[in-house]
Design an enzyme around this catalytic site. Structure first.
Site, PDB file in Angstrom:
ATOM      1  N   PHE A  11      -4.510  17.146  -4.123  1.00  0.00           N
ATOM      2  CA  PHE A  11      -4.136  16.676  -5.467  1.00  0.00           C
ATOM      3  C   PHE A  11      -2.698  16.175  -5.411  1.00  0.00           C
ATOM      4  CE2 PHE A  11      -3.913  17.449 -10.237  1.00  0.00           C
ATOM      5  CZ  PHE A  11      -4.937  16.570 -10.548  1.00  0.00           C
ATOM      6  N   THR A 100      -6.756  14.725   1.303  1.00  0.00           N
ATOM      7  CA  THR A 100      -5.713  15.459   2.024  1.00  0.00           C
ATOM      8  C   THR A 100      -5.063  14.484   2.997  1.00  0.00           C
ATOM      9  OG1 THR A 100      -7.197  16.152   3.803  1.00  0.00           O
ATOM     10  CG2 THR A 100      -7.046  17.597   1.880  1.00  0.00           C
ATOM     11  N   VAL A 156      -8.344   1.270   3.756  1.00  0.00           N
ATOM     12  CA  VAL A 156      -7.682   0.027   4.180  1.00  0.00           C
ATOM     13  C   VAL A 156      -7.374  -0.786   2.917  1.00  0.00           C
ATOM     14  CG1 VAL A 156      -7.917  -2.095   5.553  1.00  0.00           C
ATOM     15  CG2 VAL A 156      -9.002   0.019   6.344  1.00  0.00           C
ATOM     16  N   ASP A 224      -0.412   3.661  11.931  1.00  0.00           N
ATOM     17  CA  ASP A 224      -1.165   3.493  10.687  1.00  0.00           C
ATOM     18  C   ASP A 224      -2.015   2.218  10.758  1.00  0.00           C
ATOM     19  OD1 ASP A 224      -1.574   4.075   7.698  1.00  0.00           O
ATOM     20  OD2 ASP A 224      -0.718   2.062   7.641  1.00  0.00           O
ATOM     21  N   LYS A 228      -6.222   1.755  10.828  1.00  0.00           N
ATOM     22  CA  LYS A 228      -6.950   0.839   9.935  1.00  0.00           C
ATOM     23  C   LYS A 228      -7.712  -0.215  10.748  1.00  0.00           C
ATOM     24  CE  LYS A 228      -3.693   1.616   6.187  1.00  0.00           C
ATOM     25  NZ  LYS A 228      -2.382   1.226   5.651  1.00  0.00           N
TER      26      LYS A 228
HETATM   27  N1  LIG Z   1      -0.344   7.291  -0.857  1.00  0.00           N
HETATM   28  C1  LIG Z   1      -0.954   6.140  -0.651  1.00  0.00           C
HETATM   29  O1  LIG Z   1      -0.561   5.118  -1.189  1.00  0.00           O
HETATM   30  C2  LIG Z   1      -2.174   6.085   0.243  1.00  0.00           C
HETATM   31  C3  LIG Z   1      -2.812   4.849   0.416  1.00  0.00           C
HETATM   32  C4  LIG Z   1      -3.985   4.796   1.187  1.00  0.00           C
HETATM   33  C5  LIG Z   1      -4.462   5.959   1.789  1.00  0.00           C
HETATM   34  N2  LIG Z   1      -3.779   7.131   1.621  1.00  0.00           N
HETATM   35  C6  LIG Z   1      -4.327   8.345   2.243  1.00  0.00           C
HETATM   36  O2  LIG Z   1      -4.836   9.179   1.202  1.00  0.00           O
HETATM   37  C7  LIG Z   1      -4.644  10.551   1.537  1.00  0.00           C
HETATM   38  C8  LIG Z   1      -3.844  11.226   0.444  1.00  0.00           C
HETATM   39  O3  LIG Z   1      -2.580  10.600   0.362  1.00  0.00           O
HETATM   40  P1  LIG Z   1      -1.456  11.104  -0.646  1.00  0.00           P
HETATM   41  O4  LIG Z   1      -0.427  10.050  -0.688  1.00  0.00           O
HETATM   42  O5  LIG Z   1      -2.085  11.579  -1.894  1.00  0.00           O
HETATM   43  O6  LIG Z   1      -0.892  12.352   0.175  1.00  0.00           O
HETATM   44  P2  LIG Z   1      -0.062  13.576  -0.415  1.00  0.00           P
HETATM   45  O7  LIG Z   1       0.674  13.176  -1.640  1.00  0.00           O
HETATM   46  O8  LIG Z   1       0.679  14.164   0.734  1.00  0.00           O
HETATM   47  O9  LIG Z   1      -1.211  14.589  -0.883  1.00  0.00           O
HETATM   48  C9  LIG Z   1      -2.038  15.260   0.002  1.00  0.00           C
HETATM   49  C10 LIG Z   1      -2.183  16.663  -0.539  1.00  0.00           C
HETATM   50  O10 LIG Z   1      -3.218  17.338   0.190  1.00  0.00           O
HETATM   51  C11 LIG Z   1      -2.796  18.677   0.391  1.00  0.00           C
HETATM   52  N3  LIG Z   1      -3.546  19.283   1.481  1.00  0.00           N
HETATM   53  C12 LIG Z   1      -3.349  19.168   2.820  1.00  0.00           C
HETATM   54  N4  LIG Z   1      -4.267  19.877   3.496  1.00  0.00           N
HETATM   55  C13 LIG Z   1      -5.065  20.461   2.575  1.00  0.00           C
HETATM   56  C14 LIG Z   1      -6.171  21.345   2.644  1.00  0.00           C
HETATM   57  N5  LIG Z   1      -6.649  21.780   3.804  1.00  0.00           N
HETATM   58  N6  LIG Z   1      -6.731  21.759   1.483  1.00  0.00           N
HETATM   59  C15 LIG Z   1      -6.233  21.356   0.289  1.00  0.00           C
HETATM   60  N7  LIG Z   1      -5.171  20.533   0.166  1.00  0.00           N
HETATM   61  C16 LIG Z   1      -4.597  20.089   1.285  1.00  0.00           C
HETATM   62  C17 LIG Z   1      -1.309  18.551   0.669  1.00  0.00           C
HETATM   63  O11 LIG Z   1      -0.641  19.783   0.505  1.00  0.00           O
HETATM   64  P3  LIG Z   1       0.712  20.022   1.382  1.00  0.00           P
HETATM   65  O12 LIG Z   1       1.686  19.007   0.930  1.00  0.00           O
HETATM   66  O13 LIG Z   1       1.124  21.433   1.066  1.00  0.00           O
HETATM   67  O14 LIG Z   1       0.313  19.849   2.811  1.00  0.00           O
HETATM   68  C18 LIG Z   1      -0.891  17.503  -0.360  1.00  0.00           C
HETATM   69  O15 LIG Z   1      -0.523  18.075  -1.602  1.00  0.00           O
HETATM   70  C19 LIG Z   1      -3.942  10.570   2.892  1.00  0.00           C
HETATM   71  O16 LIG Z   1      -4.909  10.783   3.880  1.00  0.00           O
HETATM   72  C20 LIG Z   1      -3.324   9.187   2.998  1.00  0.00           C
HETATM   73  O17 LIG Z   1      -3.194   8.746   4.334  1.00  0.00           O
HETATM   74  C21 LIG Z   1      -2.652   7.220   0.859  1.00  0.00           C
END
Ligand SMILES: NC(=O)c1ccc[n+]([C@@H]2O[C@H](COP(=O)([O-])OP(=O)(O)OC[C@H]3O[C@@H](n4cnc5c(N)ncnc54)[C@H](OP(=O)(O)O)[C@@H]3O)[C@@H](O)[C@H]2O)c1
Length: 344
Positions: A11, A100, A156, A224, A228
Protein backbone atom coordinates in the site's frame (compact mmCIF):
# COMPACT_ATOMS: atom_id res chain seq x y z
CA UNK A 1 -24.17 -5.45 -10.56
CA UNK A 2 -20.75 -7.10 -10.95
CA UNK A 3 -18.49 -7.04 -7.90
CA UNK A 4 -14.74 -7.27 -7.45
CA UNK A 5 -13.49 -7.77 -3.92
CA UNK A 6 -9.89 -6.69 -3.66
CA UNK A 7 -7.02 -7.31 -1.32
CA UNK A 8 -4.02 -5.00 -1.60
CA UNK A 9 -0.63 -6.56 -0.97
CA UNK A 10 1.51 -3.43 -0.72
CA UNK A 11 0.00 0.00 0.00
CA UNK A 12 2.80 2.31 -1.10
CA UNK A 13 2.76 4.88 -3.89
CA UNK A 14 1.03 2.70 -6.49
CA UNK A 15 -1.39 0.89 -4.17
CA UNK A 16 -2.58 4.23 -2.85
CA UNK A 17 -2.78 5.60 -6.40
CA UNK A 18 -5.31 2.88 -7.21
CA UNK A 19 -7.15 3.45 -3.92
CA UNK A 20 -7.48 7.17 -4.73
CA UNK A 21 -8.86 6.44 -8.20
CA UNK A 22 -11.29 3.82 -6.86
CA UNK A 23 -12.72 6.41 -4.45
CA UNK A 24 -12.79 9.18 -7.05
CA UNK A 25 -14.38 7.04 -9.77
CA UNK A 26 -16.67 4.89 -7.60
CA UNK A 27 -19.91 6.32 -9.06
CA UNK A 28 -18.60 6.21 -12.62
CA UNK A 29 -17.55 2.55 -12.26
CA UNK A 30 -21.12 1.75 -11.17
CA UNK A 31 -22.95 3.79 -13.79
CA UNK A 32 -20.68 3.16 -16.79
CA UNK A 33 -19.38 -0.35 -16.09
CA UNK A 34 -22.02 -1.78 -13.73
CA UNK A 35 -19.13 -2.53 -11.38
CA UNK A 36 -18.88 -2.32 -7.62
CA UNK A 37 -15.36 -2.58 -6.19
CA UNK A 38 -15.10 -3.57 -2.55
CA UNK A 39 -11.80 -3.71 -0.64
CA UNK A 40 -11.62 -6.55 1.92
CA UNK A 41 -7.94 -6.47 2.85
CA UNK A 42 -4.83 -4.28 2.89
CA UNK A 43 -1.42 -5.53 3.94
CA UNK A 44 1.81 -3.56 3.86
CA UNK A 45 5.06 -4.26 5.70
CA UNK A 46 5.44 -0.59 6.56
CA UNK A 47 1.83 0.48 7.18
CA UNK A 48 0.31 -2.62 8.75
CA UNK A 49 -2.62 -4.83 7.87
CA UNK A 50 -6.43 -4.74 8.09
CA UNK A 51 -9.09 -7.14 6.80
CA UNK A 52 -12.87 -7.24 6.78
CA UNK A 53 -14.95 -9.33 4.37
CA UNK A 54 -17.84 -6.86 4.71
CA UNK A 55 -15.62 -4.17 3.27
CA UNK A 56 -12.97 -1.74 4.48
CA UNK A 57 -13.60 1.99 4.59
CA UNK A 58 -11.09 2.85 1.88
CA UNK A 59 -11.26 6.63 2.42
CA UNK A 60 -10.40 6.11 6.07
CA UNK A 61 -7.50 3.74 5.34
CA UNK A 62 -6.09 5.99 2.60
CA UNK A 63 -6.34 9.10 4.77
CA UNK A 64 -4.49 7.38 7.60
CA UNK A 65 -1.58 6.19 5.48
CA UNK A 66 -1.37 9.39 3.41
CA UNK A 67 -0.98 11.28 6.69
CA UNK A 68 1.86 8.98 7.75
CA UNK A 69 -0.18 6.94 10.27
CA UNK A 70 -0.26 3.15 10.44
CA UNK A 71 -3.31 1.01 9.79
CA UNK A 72 -3.19 -0.01 13.49
CA UNK A 73 -5.05 3.27 14.04
CA UNK A 74 -7.92 2.26 11.70
CA UNK A 75 -10.94 2.59 14.00
CA UNK A 76 -13.66 0.66 12.11
CA UNK A 77 -14.22 -3.12 12.54
CA UNK A 78 -11.30 -5.13 11.08
CA UNK A 79 -8.94 -8.02 11.78
CA UNK A 80 -5.48 -6.59 12.21
CA UNK A 81 -1.99 -7.92 11.83
CA UNK A 82 -2.53 -10.65 9.20
CA UNK A 83 0.50 -11.37 7.01
CA UNK A 84 0.42 -10.89 3.24
CA UNK A 85 -0.13 -14.60 2.59
CA UNK A 86 -2.83 -14.75 5.29
CA UNK A 87 -4.63 -11.82 3.66
CA UNK A 88 -4.53 -13.64 0.31
CA UNK A 89 -5.71 -16.94 1.85
CA UNK A 90 -8.14 -15.84 4.53
CA UNK A 91 -10.10 -12.95 3.02
CA UNK A 92 -13.05 -13.36 0.64
CA UNK A 93 -11.10 -11.41 -2.01
CA UNK A 94 -11.50 -12.59 -5.60
CA UNK A 95 -8.74 -10.29 -6.90
CA UNK A 96 -5.30 -9.56 -5.48
CA UNK A 97 -3.52 -6.26 -6.17
CA UNK A 98 0.19 -7.13 -5.91
CA UNK A 99 2.16 -3.89 -5.53
CA UNK A 100 5.15 -4.73 -3.35
CA UNK A 101 8.63 -3.75 -4.47
CA UNK A 102 10.37 -5.19 -7.51
CA UNK A 103 13.25 -7.65 -7.22
CA UNK A 104 14.53 -8.62 -10.66
CA UNK A 105 16.81 -11.40 -9.38
CA UNK A 106 14.33 -13.47 -7.36
CA UNK A 107 10.95 -11.87 -8.13
CA UNK A 108 10.19 -12.00 -4.39
CA UNK A 109 8.07 -11.33 -2.44
CA UNK A 110 5.74 -10.72 -5.40
CA UNK A 111 6.30 -14.12 -6.99
CA UNK A 112 5.10 -15.96 -3.86
CA UNK A 113 2.07 -13.66 -3.56
CA UNK A 114 1.06 -14.11 -7.20
CA UNK A 115 1.58 -17.90 -7.17
CA UNK A 116 -0.48 -18.16 -3.98
CA UNK A 117 -3.32 -16.01 -5.32
CA UNK A 118 -3.54 -17.75 -8.70
CA UNK A 119 -3.36 -21.20 -7.08
CA UNK A 120 -6.37 -20.24 -4.96
CA UNK A 121 -8.29 -19.23 -8.11
CA UNK A 122 -7.98 -15.46 -7.51
CA UNK A 123 -7.35 -12.91 -10.26
CA UNK A 124 -4.17 -10.84 -9.97
CA UNK A 125 -3.37 -7.31 -11.13
CA UNK A 126 0.21 -6.22 -10.55
CA UNK A 127 2.70 -3.51 -11.46
CA UNK A 128 5.58 -5.53 -10.01
CA UNK A 129 8.14 -6.15 -12.78
CA UNK A 130 10.08 -8.94 -11.07
CA UNK A 131 7.56 -11.80 -11.24
CA UNK A 132 6.50 -10.97 -14.82
CA UNK A 133 10.07 -10.56 -16.10
CA UNK A 134 11.19 -13.83 -14.48
CA UNK A 135 8.17 -16.13 -14.57
CA UNK A 136 5.68 -14.90 -17.17
CA UNK A 137 5.18 -18.33 -18.77
CA UNK A 138 4.77 -20.20 -15.49
CA UNK A 139 2.34 -17.62 -14.08
CA UNK A 140 0.19 -17.36 -17.22
CA UNK A 141 -0.04 -21.18 -17.41
CA UNK A 142 -1.13 -21.25 -13.77
CA UNK A 143 -3.72 -18.51 -14.39
CA UNK A 144 -5.09 -20.42 -17.39
CA UNK A 145 -5.25 -23.67 -15.46
CA UNK A 146 -7.21 -21.92 -12.70
CA UNK A 147 -9.36 -19.99 -15.19
CA UNK A 148 -8.44 -16.60 -13.73
CA UNK A 149 -6.69 -13.53 -15.11
CA UNK A 150 -3.18 -12.24 -14.53
CA UNK A 151 -2.91 -8.58 -15.58
CA UNK A 152 0.24 -6.45 -15.53
CA UNK A 153 -0.33 -3.39 -17.74
CA UNK A 154 1.59 -1.12 -15.35
CA UNK A 155 4.84 -3.07 -15.47
CA UNK A 156 5.87 -1.18 -18.63
CA UNK A 157 4.98 2.52 -19.28
CA UNK A 158 2.68 2.58 -16.19
CA UNK A 159 -0.87 3.43 -17.34
CA UNK A 160 0.12 4.32 -20.91
CA UNK A 161 -1.49 1.39 -22.74
CA UNK A 162 1.17 -1.04 -23.93
CA UNK A 163 -0.14 -4.58 -23.50
CA UNK A 164 -3.83 -3.80 -23.81
CA UNK A 165 -3.09 -1.90 -27.04
CA UNK A 166 -0.91 -4.72 -28.35
CA UNK A 167 -3.43 -7.45 -27.51
CA UNK A 168 -6.32 -5.60 -29.16
CA UNK A 169 -5.47 -3.10 -31.89
CA UNK A 170 -2.04 -4.54 -32.80
CA UNK A 171 -3.06 -8.19 -32.31
CA UNK A 172 -2.97 -9.29 -35.97
CA UNK A 173 0.26 -7.47 -36.82
CA UNK A 174 3.68 -9.04 -37.01
CA UNK A 175 5.76 -6.97 -34.57
CA UNK A 176 9.25 -7.09 -36.03
CA UNK A 177 11.06 -4.87 -33.57
CA UNK A 178 10.28 -2.86 -30.45
CA UNK A 179 12.34 0.21 -29.53
CA UNK A 180 11.60 2.14 -26.40
CA UNK A 181 12.52 4.75 -23.85
CA UNK A 182 11.36 2.72 -20.87
CA UNK A 183 12.95 4.56 -17.95
CA UNK A 184 11.92 8.13 -17.07
CA UNK A 185 14.75 8.83 -14.64
CA UNK A 186 17.52 8.25 -17.18
CA UNK A 187 15.59 10.11 -19.88
CA UNK A 188 15.27 13.08 -17.50
CA UNK A 189 19.01 13.00 -16.74
CA UNK A 190 19.95 12.86 -20.45
CA UNK A 191 17.50 15.69 -21.23
CA UNK A 192 19.06 17.85 -18.51
CA UNK A 193 22.55 17.04 -19.85
CA UNK A 194 21.46 18.35 -23.27
CA UNK A 195 21.00 21.69 -21.49
CA UNK A 196 24.64 21.54 -20.30
CA UNK A 197 24.33 19.97 -16.82
CA UNK A 198 26.97 17.39 -15.87
CA UNK A 199 25.87 13.80 -15.16
CA UNK A 200 26.24 14.39 -11.39
CA UNK A 201 24.28 17.67 -11.47
CA UNK A 202 21.48 16.12 -13.53
CA UNK A 203 21.31 13.07 -11.24
CA UNK A 204 21.13 15.34 -8.17
CA UNK A 205 18.29 17.31 -9.78
CA UNK A 206 16.43 14.05 -10.53
CA UNK A 207 16.86 13.04 -6.87
CA UNK A 208 15.66 16.43 -5.60
CA UNK A 209 12.54 16.16 -7.75
CA UNK A 210 11.85 12.62 -6.49
CA UNK A 211 12.46 10.98 -9.91
CA UNK A 212 15.58 9.10 -8.79
CA UNK A 213 16.20 7.01 -5.68
CA UNK A 214 19.04 7.80 -3.25
CA UNK A 215 20.66 4.68 -4.74
CA UNK A 216 19.97 5.17 -8.46
CA UNK A 217 21.66 1.92 -9.59
CA UNK A 218 18.55 0.20 -10.92
CA UNK A 219 17.79 3.15 -13.19
CA UNK A 220 21.19 4.49 -14.27
CA UNK A 221 22.78 1.09 -14.84
CA UNK A 222 19.88 0.03 -17.07
CA UNK A 223 18.43 -2.73 -14.85
CA UNK A 224 14.93 -1.27 -14.80
CA UNK A 225 14.93 -0.90 -18.59
CA UNK A 226 16.32 -4.46 -18.94
CA UNK A 227 13.50 -5.87 -16.80
CA UNK A 228 10.95 -4.08 -18.96
CA UNK A 229 12.71 -5.22 -22.16
CA UNK A 230 12.50 -8.82 -20.89
CA UNK A 231 8.77 -8.39 -20.25
CA UNK A 232 8.19 -6.96 -23.75
CA UNK A 233 10.31 -9.72 -25.32
CA UNK A 234 8.58 -12.54 -23.47
CA UNK A 235 5.01 -11.25 -23.57
CA UNK A 236 4.81 -9.67 -27.02
CA UNK A 237 7.44 -11.52 -29.07
CA UNK A 238 7.39 -15.01 -27.56
CA UNK A 239 10.91 -14.78 -26.13
CA UNK A 240 12.33 -16.40 -23.03
CA UNK A 241 14.77 -13.78 -21.71
CA UNK A 242 15.75 -13.02 -18.15
CA UNK A 243 16.73 -9.39 -17.30
CA UNK A 244 20.24 -10.45 -16.26
CA UNK A 245 20.87 -12.14 -19.63
CA UNK A 246 20.13 -8.98 -21.60
CA UNK A 247 23.03 -7.12 -23.19
CA UNK A 248 22.91 -3.98 -21.03
CA UNK A 249 24.71 -0.69 -20.69
CA UNK A 250 23.34 2.18 -18.62
CA UNK A 251 24.09 5.91 -18.63
CA UNK A 252 26.47 6.04 -15.64
CA UNK A 253 29.70 7.69 -16.70
CA UNK A 254 28.32 9.38 -19.81
CA UNK A 255 29.90 12.81 -20.20
CA UNK A 256 28.14 16.03 -21.09
CA UNK A 257 30.56 16.26 -24.06
CA UNK A 258 29.15 13.02 -25.52
CA UNK A 259 25.59 14.31 -25.18
CA UNK A 260 26.39 17.72 -26.66
CA UNK A 261 28.47 16.20 -29.51
CA UNK A 262 25.51 14.01 -30.47
CA UNK A 263 23.22 17.10 -30.39
CA UNK A 264 25.59 19.07 -32.67
CA UNK A 265 25.52 16.18 -35.17
CA UNK A 266 21.70 16.18 -35.21
CA UNK A 267 21.18 13.28 -32.78
CA UNK A 268 19.73 12.90 -29.30
CA UNK A 269 21.41 10.45 -26.96
CA UNK A 270 18.72 8.20 -25.42
CA UNK A 271 18.78 5.07 -23.27
CA UNK A 272 17.07 2.75 -25.75
CA UNK A 273 15.73 -0.72 -25.02
CA UNK A 274 15.41 -2.81 -28.17
CA UNK A 275 13.79 -6.18 -28.76
CA UNK A 276 13.98 -7.95 -32.11
CA UNK A 277 13.95 -11.34 -33.79
CA UNK A 278 17.14 -12.69 -35.36
CA UNK A 279 17.26 -16.09 -37.07
CA UNK A 280 14.16 -17.16 -35.14
CA UNK A 281 15.59 -16.07 -31.80
CA UNK A 282 14.26 -13.16 -29.73
CA UNK A 283 17.03 -10.80 -28.63
CA UNK A 284 17.13 -7.67 -26.51
CA UNK A 285 19.58 -4.93 -25.66
CA UNK A 286 19.65 -1.79 -23.51
CA UNK A 287 22.17 0.91 -24.38
CA UNK A 288 22.69 4.66 -24.75
CA UNK A 289 21.97 5.21 -28.45
CA UNK A 290 22.22 8.31 -30.70
CA UNK A 291 18.74 8.82 -32.23
CA UNK A 292 18.36 10.96 -35.39
CA UNK A 293 16.45 14.19 -34.66
CA UNK A 294 13.65 13.24 -37.10
CA UNK A 295 12.94 9.98 -35.23
CA UNK A 296 9.88 10.42 -33.00
CA UNK A 297 11.79 8.96 -30.02
CA UNK A 298 14.28 11.87 -30.23
CA UNK A 299 11.50 14.26 -29.21
CA UNK A 300 10.58 12.31 -26.07
CA UNK A 301 12.08 14.41 -23.26
CA UNK A 302 12.14 14.55 -19.49
CA UNK A 303 10.44 11.75 -17.56
CA UNK A 304 8.20 10.77 -20.49
CA UNK A 305 8.43 7.20 -21.82
CA UNK A 306 7.73 5.89 -25.32
CA UNK A 307 7.65 2.72 -27.38
CA UNK A 308 7.85 2.35 -31.16
CA UNK A 309 6.51 -0.91 -32.56
CA UNK A 310 7.85 -1.76 -36.03
CA UNK A 311 5.08 -3.75 -37.70
CA UNK A 312 4.37 -5.38 -41.05
CA UNK A 313 1.08 -3.72 -42.03
CA UNK A 314 1.10 -0.41 -40.09
CA UNK A 315 4.78 0.43 -40.29
CA UNK A 316 5.89 2.25 -37.14
CA UNK A 317 3.39 2.84 -34.34
CA UNK A 318 4.57 4.92 -31.38
CA UNK A 319 2.97 5.42 -28.01
CA UNK A 320 4.21 8.21 -25.74
CA UNK A 321 3.12 8.90 -22.18
CA UNK A 322 3.72 8.65 -18.48
CA UNK A 323 6.04 5.85 -17.39
CA UNK A 324 5.63 6.17 -13.63
CA UNK A 325 3.82 8.01 -10.85
CA UNK A 326 1.07 7.46 -8.31
CA UNK A 327 -1.97 8.18 -10.49
CA UNK A 328 -0.66 6.95 -13.89
CA UNK A 329 0.43 3.62 -12.39
CA UNK A 330 -2.72 3.40 -10.25
CA UNK A 331 -4.65 3.87 -13.49
CA UNK A 332 -2.88 0.87 -15.05
CA UNK A 333 -4.33 -1.25 -12.23
CA UNK A 334 -7.78 0.27 -12.65
CA UNK A 335 -7.66 -0.60 -16.33
CA UNK A 336 -6.60 -4.15 -15.40
CA UNK A 337 -9.56 -4.39 -13.04
CA UNK A 338 -11.95 -3.34 -15.80
CA UNK A 339 -10.50 -6.03 -18.00
CA UNK A 340 -10.95 -8.64 -15.22
CA UNK A 341 -14.52 -7.44 -14.59
CA UNK A 342 -15.45 -7.60 -18.28
CA UNK A 343 -15.46 -11.41 -18.17
CA UNK A 344 -17.10 -11.84 -14.77
N1 LIG B 1 6.04 4.07 -8.41
C1 LIG B 1 5.86 3.96 -9.71
O1 LIG B 1 5.66 4.96 -10.40
C2 LIG B 1 5.86 2.60 -10.37
C3 LIG B 1 5.64 2.53 -11.75
C4 LIG B 1 5.58 1.27 -12.36
C5 LIG B 1 5.77 0.12 -11.59
N2 LIG B 1 6.03 0.25 -10.25
C6 LIG B 1 6.20 -0.98 -9.46
O2 LIG B 1 5.05 -1.13 -8.63
C7 LIG B 1 5.42 -1.71 -7.38
C8 LIG B 1 5.00 -0.80 -6.25
O3 LIG B 1 5.68 0.43 -6.39
P1 LIG B 1 5.52 1.60 -5.33
O4 LIG B 1 6.10 2.81 -5.95
O5 LIG B 1 4.14 1.62 -4.81
O6 LIG B 1 6.51 1.08 -4.19
P2 LIG B 1 6.51 1.52 -2.66
O7 LIG B 1 5.95 2.89 -2.50
O8 LIG B 1 7.87 1.21 -2.14
O9 LIG B 1 5.45 0.52 -2.00
C9 LIG B 1 5.67 -0.84 -1.86
C10 LIG B 1 5.14 -1.22 -0.50
O10 LIG B 1 5.11 -2.65 -0.39
C11 LIG B 1 5.51 -2.98 0.93
N3 LIG B 1 5.95 -4.37 0.99
C12 LIG B 1 7.15 -4.90 0.65
N4 LIG B 1 7.15 -6.23 0.84
C13 LIG B 1 5.93 -6.55 1.32
C14 LIG B 1 5.33 -7.76 1.75
N5 LIG B 1 5.98 -8.92 1.73
N6 LIG B 1 4.06 -7.71 2.22
C15 LIG B 1 3.39 -6.54 2.28
N7 LIG B 1 3.92 -5.36 1.91
C16 LIG B 1 5.16 -5.36 1.43
C17 LIG B 1 6.61 -1.98 1.24
O11 LIG B 1 6.86 -1.89 2.63
P3 LIG B 1 8.36 -1.46 3.09
O12 LIG B 1 8.58 -0.09 2.59
O13 LIG B 1 8.34 -1.55 4.59
O14 LIG B 1 9.29 -2.46 2.48
C18 LIG B 1 6.03 -0.69 0.66
O15 LIG B 1 5.24 0.02 1.58
C19 LIG B 1 6.93 -1.94 -7.44
O16 LIG B 1 7.16 -3.27 -7.79
C20 LIG B 1 7.39 -0.98 -8.53
O17 LIG B 1 8.55 -1.43 -9.20
C21 LIG B 1 6.07 1.46 -9.63
Amino acid sequence: MKELSLAFIGFGVVGRGLAELLIEKRDMLKSKFNLNVKVVGICDLKWGSIANDDGIDLEKALKLVDSGKKLDEYDAPARKGLSSVEIIRETSSNTIIEVTWTNIETGEPGLTHIREALSLGKHVATTNKGPIALAYKELTSLAQAKNVKLKFEGTVLSGTPTFNLSWTCLAALDIKRIRGILNGTTNFILTEMEKGLSYDEALRKAQELGYAEADPTLDVDGWDAAAKAAILANVLMGGDLKPKAIDRRGIRGISVDEVLKASKQGFKLKLIAEVWREKGEVKARVSPTPIPAQDVLAGVSGVLNAITFETDALGEVTIIGAGAGRRPTGYALLNDLLSIARDL
